[in-house]
Design an enzyme around this catalytic site. Structure first.
Site, mmCIF file in Angstrom:
data_model
loop_
_atom_site.group_PDB
_atom_site.id
_atom_site.type_symbol
_atom_site.label_atom_id
_atom_site.label_comp_id
_atom_site.label_asym_id
_atom_site.label_seq_id
_atom_site.Cartn_x
_atom_site.Cartn_y
_atom_site.Cartn_z
ATOM 1 N N ASP A 1 57.186 32.401 -15.026
ATOM 2 C CA ASP A 1 57.577 33.808 -15.013
ATOM 3 C C ASP A 1 59.092 33.980 -14.979
ATOM 4 O O ASP A 1 59.658 34.711 -15.795
ATOM 5 C CB ASP A 1 56.957 34.530 -13.819
ATOM 6 C CG ASP A 1 55.449 34.648 -13.932
ATOM 7 O OD1 ASP A 1 54.851 33.917 -14.740
ATOM 8 O OD2 ASP A 1 54.858 35.460 -13.198
ATOM 9 N N ARG B 1 61.366 38.257 2.118
ATOM 10 C CA ARG B 1 61.977 39.025 1.027
ATOM 11 C C ARG B 1 63.345 39.612 1.379
ATOM 12 O O ARG B 1 64.255 39.581 0.549
ATOM 13 C CB ARG B 1 61.027 40.127 0.550
ATOM 14 C CG ARG B 1 59.714 39.645 -0.052
ATOM 15 C CD ARG B 1 59.860 38.394 -0.856
ATOM 16 N NE ARG B 1 58.665 38.055 -1.622
ATOM 17 C CZ ARG B 1 58.396 36.854 -2.085
ATOM 18 N NH1 ARG B 1 59.237 35.851 -1.842
ATOM 19 N NH2 ARG B 1 57.310 36.618 -2.789
ATOM 20 N N ASP C 1 56.070 43.372 -3.182
ATOM 21 C CA ASP C 1 57.336 42.647 -3.219
ATOM 22 C C ASP C 1 58.427 43.397 -3.974
ATOM 23 O O ASP C 1 59.606 43.318 -3.618
ATOM 24 C CB ASP C 1 57.137 41.256 -3.824
ATOM 25 C CG ASP C 1 56.609 40.257 -2.811
ATOM 26 O OD1 ASP C 1 56.749 40.517 -1.602
ATOM 27 O OD2 ASP C 1 56.058 39.227 -3.224
ATOM 28 N N SER D 1 47.210 33.325 -7.067
ATOM 29 C CA SER D 1 48.633 33.609 -6.989
ATOM 30 C C SER D 1 49.072 33.225 -5.587
ATOM 31 O O SER D 1 48.488 33.700 -4.608
ATOM 32 C CB SER D 1 48.873 35.103 -7.240
ATOM 33 O OG SER D 1 50.228 35.427 -6.997
#
Length: 411
Positions: free
Chosen positions: A17, A99, A128, A188
């Site tokens: 990605d 994050r 996210d 994932s």
């Protein structure tokens, strides 16, 4: 219309990605790309990202790979655990708390390198994107944010692989079969020193039991050792500072607790949570060290905190956890709550003894030189410090309003 940018700092893992995003930013924005790869203790080598970035035309001076494990645990995980944060009663916020640190580092690199934009690989459906962008804009309100998944039409594994082939991007073997056809990972996943998460495909039906082969970090409780194991955690100002009497750094403590938890099958959960963007999502998590830490921290607090202080602090858990889950780490309300929480931790020090056995963490002892526990007052035997007759007046004063109301209403 795309905003013109000259330099963009990309949160870059080196996977399919973000490798596609790197090339896409060069093609679509004609921008100079700077890559940032964070080592958060995810258990994978991060250095290969350097070569992948070089292969995609990134200048050596534009590649940043930083080991931020100690900062992650000391300045993010530990403050969160002082609050006993837990989202919706089960989730220990492993992805959520990582994050804001990644966002902070991207902004720091952007300022250092004169970049006018930052970018991430989060999709338009998840939490996210919110966490990253609230972090970016809270730290630099003038930064341009590029979220490719909200702009492009590469919305499938096949399209990503096709784009990668067309642009000469090296494709990891895990993304294709022996014939070069796209393969789909069954989950994932996101990992750091605090946890690993699993979402997608098989798990999207909330009735499907997780496959045992899915879990990567821990023994199943059934296969965990048949012998119990005891450990001690030493605390100071609400943070763990030692294990079994040995002082360790924050990251070393969490890493070692992970080893204990993994060995004994501790920290697996399977939940359906409410995402900030509105939908429910099913996720499975392994948070071995964090599960042990939460149990131990509550134990040391139980003897060190005043009753009303402890109860008021517990009343903050849901809101504080929600702020972290939703991406408001850098908000004034989280900082205000943190200041209050940290004040309560001034005398939270001592030692907790725990027993680990087949998925369970049991507190079996706690001691502190700041303990408010008084054996003299609590004993069921004869004592000389507490007059039991005092309780009668205490009870009648607390019952007075009910006595008055009862007499009035009975008439």
């Amino acid at each position: 219309m795309k905003k013109e940018v000259k330099k963009v700092v990309l949160a870059y893992s080196g996977g399919l990605d973000t490798s596609v995003i790197l090339k896409w930013l060069q093609e679509e924005y004609k921008a100079e790309v700077i890559t940032f790869t964070a080592d958060l203790g995810q258990g994978e080598e991060v250095e290969p990202a350097r070569q992948k970035a070089l292969d995609n035309g990134i200048k050596p001076e534009n590649i940043f790979i930083l080991d931020i494990q100690e900062e992650f645990v000391k300045d993010y995980v530990f403050p969160m655990f002082r609050a006993n944060a837990i989202y919706e009663g089960e989730y220990l916020l492993g992805t959520s708390i990582a994050r804001p640190l990644i966002a902070k580092k991207q902004i720091e690199i952007a300022e250092k390198m004169g970049a006018d934009a930052v970018s991430h690989g989060a999709t338009g459906k998840g939490n996210d994107q919110v966490r990253f962008e609230l972090g970016y804009l809270g730290l630099n309100p003038d930064i341009t944010v590029i979220a490719p998944w909200r702009e492009w039409d590469l919305n499938s594994r096949e399209k990503l692989l096709s784009y990668a082939r067309e642009h000469g991007i090296n494709i990891d073997q895990k993304h294709v079969d022996t014939d070069g056809n796209p393969t789909v990972s069954p989950y994932s996943m996101d990992a750091n020193l605090l946890h690993i998460s699993y979402e997608g495909l098989h798990l999207e039906n909330p009735m499907n039991e997780p496959e045992e082969t899915m879990w990567l970090w821990s023994n199943s409780p059934e296969n965990a050792p048949d012998e119990k194991e005891y450990i001690t955690i030493g605390y100071k100002n609400g943070d763990p500072v030692s294990l079994n009497g040995k002082e360790l750094s924050p990251a070393s403590i969490l890493r070692t607790l992970n080893e204990y938890g993994n060995k004994h099958g501790i920290g697996r959960i399977d939940i359906v949570e409410n995402r900030f963007v509105g939908m429910k999502a099913r996720g499975c998590y392994e948070t071995p060290g964090g599960t042990i830490m939460l149990k131990a921290h509550r134990a040391i607090e139980s003897i060190c905190l005043d009753r009303e202080e402890a109860h008021m602090k517990d009343g903050m858990i849901a809101k504080y956890s929600e702020l972290i889950y939703n991406g408001f780490w850098f908000s004034p309300e989280r900082e205000m709550m943190q200041a209050a929480i940290d004040t309560t931790q001034k005398y939270v020090q001592g030692t907790v003894k725990l027993k680990l056995y087949k998925g369970n963490v049991e507190v079996v002892g706690r001691e502190s030189d700041m303990s408010l526990y008084s054996e003299e007052h609590s004993t069921f035997e004869e004592d000389e410090v507490y007059n039991q007759k005092d309780a009668e007046g205490f009870i009648r004063l607390n019952a007075l309003r009910r006595i008055i109301a009862g007499k009035k209403r009975n008439k």
